[in-house]
Design a protein around this motif. Structure first.
Motif, short mmCIF file in Angstrom:
data_model
loop_
_atom_site.label_atom_id
_atom_site.label_comp_id
_atom_site.label_asym_id
_atom_site.label_seq_id
_atom_site.Cartn_x
_atom_site.Cartn_y
_atom_site.Cartn_z
N LEU A 1 30.97 73.45 33.22
CA LEU A 1 31.73 72.30 32.76
C LEU A 1 33.14 72.31 33.34
N ILE A 2 33.60 71.15 33.83
CA ILE A 2 34.99 71.04 34.29
C ILE A 2 35.80 70.53 33.11
N ALA A 3 36.73 71.36 32.64
CA ALA A 3 37.45 71.04 31.41
C ALA A 3 38.91 70.72 31.69
N ALA A 4 39.42 69.72 31.00
CA ALA A 4 40.86 69.45 31.02
C ALA A 4 41.53 70.13 29.83
N LEU A 5 40.74 70.42 28.81
CA LEU A 5 41.26 71.04 27.59
C LEU A 5 40.52 72.36 27.33
N VAL B 1 37.03 73.56 24.75
CA VAL B 1 35.70 73.95 25.19
C VAL B 1 35.40 75.41 24.82
N ARG B 2 36.44 76.23 24.76
CA ARG B 2 36.24 77.61 24.31
C ARG B 2 35.75 77.60 22.86
N GLN B 3 36.44 76.80 22.06
CA GLN B 3 36.09 76.70 20.64
C GLN B 3 34.66 76.20 20.44
N ASN B 4 34.22 75.30 21.34
CA ASN B 4 32.88 74.73 21.19
C ASN B 4 31.79 75.64 21.77
N PRO C 1 44.80 66.10 33.70
CA PRO C 1 44.82 65.49 32.38
C PRO C 1 43.40 65.08 31.97
N MET C 2 43.16 64.97 30.69
CA MET C 2 41.89 64.48 30.19
C MET C 2 41.65 63.09 30.78
N GLY C 3 40.50 62.88 31.37
CA GLY C 3 40.22 61.59 32.01
C GLY C 3 40.20 61.69 33.52
N ALA C 4 40.65 62.83 34.05
CA ALA C 4 40.56 63.06 35.50
C ALA C 4 40.17 64.51 35.72
N ASN C 5 39.16 64.94 34.96
CA ASN C 5 38.73 66.35 35.02
C ASN C 5 38.38 66.77 36.44
#
Lengths: 150, 81
Positions: free
Chosen positions: B14-18, B22-25, B36-40
């Motif tokens: 997964l390409i994560a911005a946050l 994603v660690r928590q999930n 930024p979120m929206g341009a991962n």
């Protein structure tokens, strides 16, 4: 030393619980892999039904050869301005097609998947939407999946 | 979703911005470019950056050998808001 024990005693401090690890081993080299895309960014065909921005656990199928200009986003949970300029920001389908052409990967999965992540009915995603998409990817013999979310 | 796909035996990345989210999930594998979120997958119309992010992310499929790792990637895009 003996400690006094109280059944059901809980801390008042919220302790986040990370789920148990899941892990599917990689068995092939990238150049032999058929790669699928699954995105929580709310990507779908312009001709498809939009996601309900208030919460939606459905998903949309996107054929691998769809032109970038035939795709759009409906997602209420993030700033869509970049992805409206270029769908590849969240759904790098052009980049994957180039990598397939260059032989970096074997190819794309015949169908890619878009859904609207960012919360909502997590139970439905976990128990229904997720397993449904997983089953379809498995049936298509997809070797690995690249995702954008979070 | 990532976990559901992984549970049927298909490896995912997964390409994560946050990354903390994603660690928590409980992500099995992820990369984290500075985006930024929206341009991962990188800056709009920046083919070089997007190719780099996608390629380096896929390469991690061959490299990572245990669940829960989030690999930072050396790409940065700051959106003008």
């Amino acid at each position: 030393m003996s400690l006094k024990k109280y059944d059901g005693l809980q801390s008042e401090i919220y302790v986040p619980i990370t789920p148990q690890p899941v892990w599917a081993p990689v068995k092939k080299e990238l150049k032999d892999m058929k790669i699928g895309i699954a995105t929580a960014a709310g990507v779908h065909l312009k001709s498809d039904k939009r996601f309900n921005l208030a919460g939606d656990t459905t998903y949309r199928e996107i054929p691998w050869d769809t032109k970038a200009e035939d795709l759009m986003v409906s997602h209420g949970g993030y700033d869509n301005s970049d992805v409206n300029k270029d769908i590849n920001c969240m759904f790098p389908i052009d980049r994957l097609r180039e990598l397939a052409k260059a032989g970096f990967i074997k190819g794309l999965a015949p169908v890619e998947y878009g859904f609207m992540g960012g919360g909502g009915d997590i139970e439905a995603f976990t128990d229904k939407t997720g397993p449904e998409i997983a089953k379809k990817l498995k049936a298509e013999d997809v070797d690995a999946v690249i995702m954008t979310a979070g | 979703m990532q976990r559901a796909i992984e549970s049927v035996g298909i490896p995912t990345i997964l390409i994560a911005a946050l990354p903390p989210v994603v660690r928590q999930n409980g992500t099995p594998r992820a990369t984290a470019p500075r985006v930024p979120m929206g341009a991962n997958a990188g800056e709009p119309h920046n083919v070089e950056m997007q190719t780099g992010i996608v390629k380096d992310t896929l390469k991690q499929l061959e490299i990572l050998d245990s669940p829960g790792k989030i690999v930072p990637l050396p790409y940065e895009y700051i959106a003008k808001v």
